[in-house]
Scaffold this active site. Structure first.
Site, PDB file in Angstrom:
ATOM      1  N   ASP A  84       1.034  -1.119  -0.219  1.00  0.00           N
ATOM      2  CA  ASP A  84       0.221  -0.129   0.129  1.00  0.00           C
ATOM      3  C   ASP A  84       0.833   1.358  -0.001  1.00  0.00           C
ATOM      4  O   ASP A  84       0.761   2.137  -0.725  1.00  0.00           O
ATOM      5  CB  ASP A  84      -1.065   0.089   1.108  1.00  0.00           C
ATOM      6  CG  ASP A  84      -1.902   0.968   1.092  1.00  0.00           C
ATOM      7  OD1 ASP A  84      -2.692   1.316   0.183  1.00  0.00           O
ATOM      8  OD2 ASP A  84      -2.040   2.161   2.153  1.00  0.00           O
ATOM      9  N   ARG A  98      -0.439   6.346  -6.612  1.00  0.00           N
ATOM     10  CA  ARG A  98      -1.708   6.843  -6.928  1.00  0.00           C
ATOM     11  C   ARG A  98      -1.792   8.325  -6.690  1.00  0.00           C
ATOM     12  O   ARG A  98      -2.578   9.326  -7.453  1.00  0.00           O
ATOM     13  CB  ARG A  98      -2.759   6.256  -6.011  1.00  0.00           C
ATOM     14  CG  ARG A  98      -3.033   4.696  -6.360  1.00  0.00           C
ATOM     15  CD  ARG A  98      -3.839   3.915  -5.438  1.00  0.00           C
ATOM     16  NE  ARG A  98      -5.114   4.621  -4.956  1.00  0.00           N
ATOM     17  CZ  ARG A  98      -5.753   4.635  -3.725  1.00  0.00           C
ATOM     18  NH1 ARG A  98      -4.754   3.829  -2.807  1.00  0.00           N
ATOM     19  NH2 ARG A  98      -6.778   5.133  -3.387  1.00  0.00           N
ATOM     20  N   SER A 102      -6.908  -0.491  -0.274  1.00  0.00           N
ATOM     21  CA  SER A 102      -5.825   0.335   0.664  1.00  0.00           C
ATOM     22  C   SER A 102      -6.035   0.429   1.982  1.00  0.00           C
ATOM     23  O   SER A 102      -5.398   0.000   2.802  1.00  0.00           O
ATOM     24  CB  SER A 102      -5.806   1.759   0.135  1.00  0.00           C
ATOM     25  OG  SER A 102      -4.830   2.595   0.920  1.00  0.00           O
ATOM     26  N   LYS A 140      -4.622  -2.626   5.235  1.00  0.00           N
ATOM     27  CA  LYS A 140      -3.994  -2.061   6.491  1.00  0.00           C
ATOM     28  C   LYS A 140      -4.546  -2.383   7.880  1.00  0.00           C
ATOM     29  O   LYS A 140      -4.227  -2.810   8.934  1.00  0.00           O
ATOM     30  CB  LYS A 140      -3.726  -0.514   6.357  1.00  0.00           C
ATOM     31  CG  LYS A 140      -2.697  -0.182   5.478  1.00  0.00           C
ATOM     32  CD  LYS A 140      -2.624   1.609   5.361  1.00  0.00           C
ATOM     33  CE  LYS A 140      -3.666   2.127   4.840  1.00  0.00           C
ATOM     34  NZ  LYS A 140      -3.593   3.300   4.069  1.00  0.00           N
TER      35      LYS A 140
HETATM   36  N1  URA Z   1      -7.271   6.350   3.002  1.00  0.00           N
HETATM   37  C1  URA Z   1      -6.158   5.453   2.666  1.00  0.00           C
HETATM   38  O1  URA Z   1      -5.653   4.844   3.642  1.00  0.00           O
HETATM   39  N2  URA Z   1      -6.396   4.905   1.366  1.00  0.00           N
HETATM   40  C2  URA Z   1      -6.984   5.360   0.490  1.00  0.00           C
HETATM   41  O2  URA Z   1      -6.901   5.117  -0.613  1.00  0.00           O
HETATM   42  C3  URA Z   1      -7.667   6.630   0.782  1.00  0.00           C
HETATM   43  C4  URA Z   1      -7.659   6.959   2.048  1.00  0.00           C
END
Ligand code: URA
Length: 443
Positions: free
Chosen positions: A161, A168, A183, A187
């Protein structure tokens, strides 16, 4: 299988297989796929989407791309909370102590702010002495001892990520439902908590501007959490104006403390009690969201949550005297008032513009390396719906760099829209989405 074939398949709107998705994540994390091919695939996903099966595969591959935290040595149902990002969102500083005061262990990893959104770690670092870089053993010990600890997001958790988000961010591919869901959930699932509460923002200051998109994102993440065996609740909340009145690190810490003292702004208090209630319910300490919210209210009124904040700050090396002496927090050298240009009512305060103005005042960073001014920020003296007279103060902009303050003040002025007619009240909490056992409700 080659990266060229995978990109072409997604370009042609075909479904990627589990093997193709895993190949991409494993090889990209290992540094074997160049950024230009990764960005081409991200754009193809952004344009053509991913179905649920692909998104689940992507999330799982990302979850496995790094370390996973083990919180099993902490008793009880550990609950995590995550916001999709907003302006003035300091709820973690409020809801984590409330939930912990109600017996729900909170072992949380948080990020730093980027662009127009703030990050909990930056806000905590405004507290003199506060340490967010803790060794895993110290982190776990603090949760065992005080019921609450917050550390900086480890680059080793969902390692893919970190690389993908950076890509991104510079290729205009952030606001895509499958990419955001994978994403966030990779996590959250790797961070070890047993239950997850998600605050999905919608509006001009959110990644998902339209409520239908925010709901689709929320529903997808709830299904992902539940499929992984974690009780998951998502709440869709408004981000068409900043949350509370304070935007900026030091100012948001003050507002969070005020809220725990029972004198915070109405919107922050309402949302914090709702989120804390969801955490208490997901943590098994309440039978319903309503009971959880009642317990949250009691912890606020009794002072138990404020005491928990004090224990939390002391546990991580911070100076607890800030709870009663805000002058110990970073102080700005200059302040500029923004005045109303007309009589009427505040019709709109563009959240994203306020977030950008706060960044330009010094409170946020455009790149990960940039140093921030912890004292910088904005205080909104009027919110949407409030009456105002020409020449009255609608906001204050502060920080240490007079030139930056001037630029930010001009942006704040433009972010306000004053109308003759009083606008309808903004509904802050729009919908609660949950699967197993907890009622889903329209509010
Ligand atoms: N927060 C995140 O951790 N990832 C994203 O893609 C958008 C907001």
């Amino acid at each position: 299988m080659t990266m060229y074939e995978i990109i072409a398949k997604k370009r042609d709107q075909k479904q990627l297989s589990k093997e193709e998705i895993e190949y991409f994540i494993e090889e990209y994390t290992a540094g074997n796929i160049p950024d230009y091919q990764a960005s081409a695939l991200l754009m193809a996903v952004f344009l053509n989407g991913m179905d649920e099966e692909e998104t689940f595969c992507l999330t799982d591959a990302m979850r496995r791309s790094g370390e996973t935290a083990d919180l099993s040595s902490i008793e009880g149902i550990k609950v995590d909370k995550h916001s999709t990002g907003g302006v003035g969102d300091k709820t973690t500083l409020i809801v984590a102590p409330i939930a912990a005061a109600c017996g729900v262990p909170v072992a949380k990893m948080s990020g730093r702010g980027l662009g127009f959104t703030g990050g909990t770690v930056d806000k905590l670092e405004a507290i003199p002495g506060f340490r967010t870089a803790l060794a895993p053993t110290e982190f776990l010990e603090l949760v065992r001892r005080t019921g609450l600890s917050v550390i900086g997001q480890s680059a080793h958790i969902a390692a893919a990520d970190k690389k993908l988000y950076a890509m991104r961010d510079v290729t205009a591919t952030v606001d895509s439902i499958p990419l955001i869901a994978s994403s966030i959930m990779s996590k959250k699932l790797a961070s070890g908590s047993d239950a997850i509460v998600l605050d999905v923002k919608t509006g001009d200051g959110a990644f998902m501007e339209r409520q239908e998109e925010a709901e689709a994102l929320g529903r997808l993440m709830v299904r992902m959490g539940e499929a992984a065996g974690k009780r998951t609740i998502a709440v869709i909340t408004d981000m068409n104006q900043p949350l509370g009145r304070a935007v900026g690190n030091s100012a948001e810490v003050i507002e969070a403390i005020d809220t725990l003292k029972g004198c915070g702004p109405e919107d922050i208090t309402q949302l914090s009690l709702a989120l804390a209630g969801m955490m208490i319910c997901a943590g098994g300490k309440a039978q319903s969201l309503a009971e959880g919210e009642r317990m949250a209210q009691e912890a606020l009124q009794s002072g138990a949550a404020l005491q928990k904040l004090s224990d939390f700050i002391a546990g991580q090396g911070g100076d607890c005297r800030i709870l009663n002496d805000y002058s110990l927090l970073p102080q700005p050298a200059c302040c500029r008032q923004v005045l109303s240009a007309a009589d009427g009512f505040v019709r709109r305060i563009a959240a994203k513009s306020i977030g950008m103005a706060s960044q330009h005042a010094g409170a946020g960073r455009a790149t990960k390396e940039e140093k921030i001014d912890l004292s910088a920020g904005i205080l909104l003296q009027r919110k949407v719906g409030d009456p105002v007279k020409k020449g009255e103060i609608i906001a204050e902009v502060f920080g240490n760099d007079p030139q930056k303050i001037e630029t930010a003040a001009a942006e704040v002025e433009k972010a306000f829209e004053i109308s003759e007619k009083q606008p309808e009240k903004i509904q802050l909490i729009k919908k609660v989405l949950a699967e197993q056992g907890i009622e889903a409700k329209n509010i």
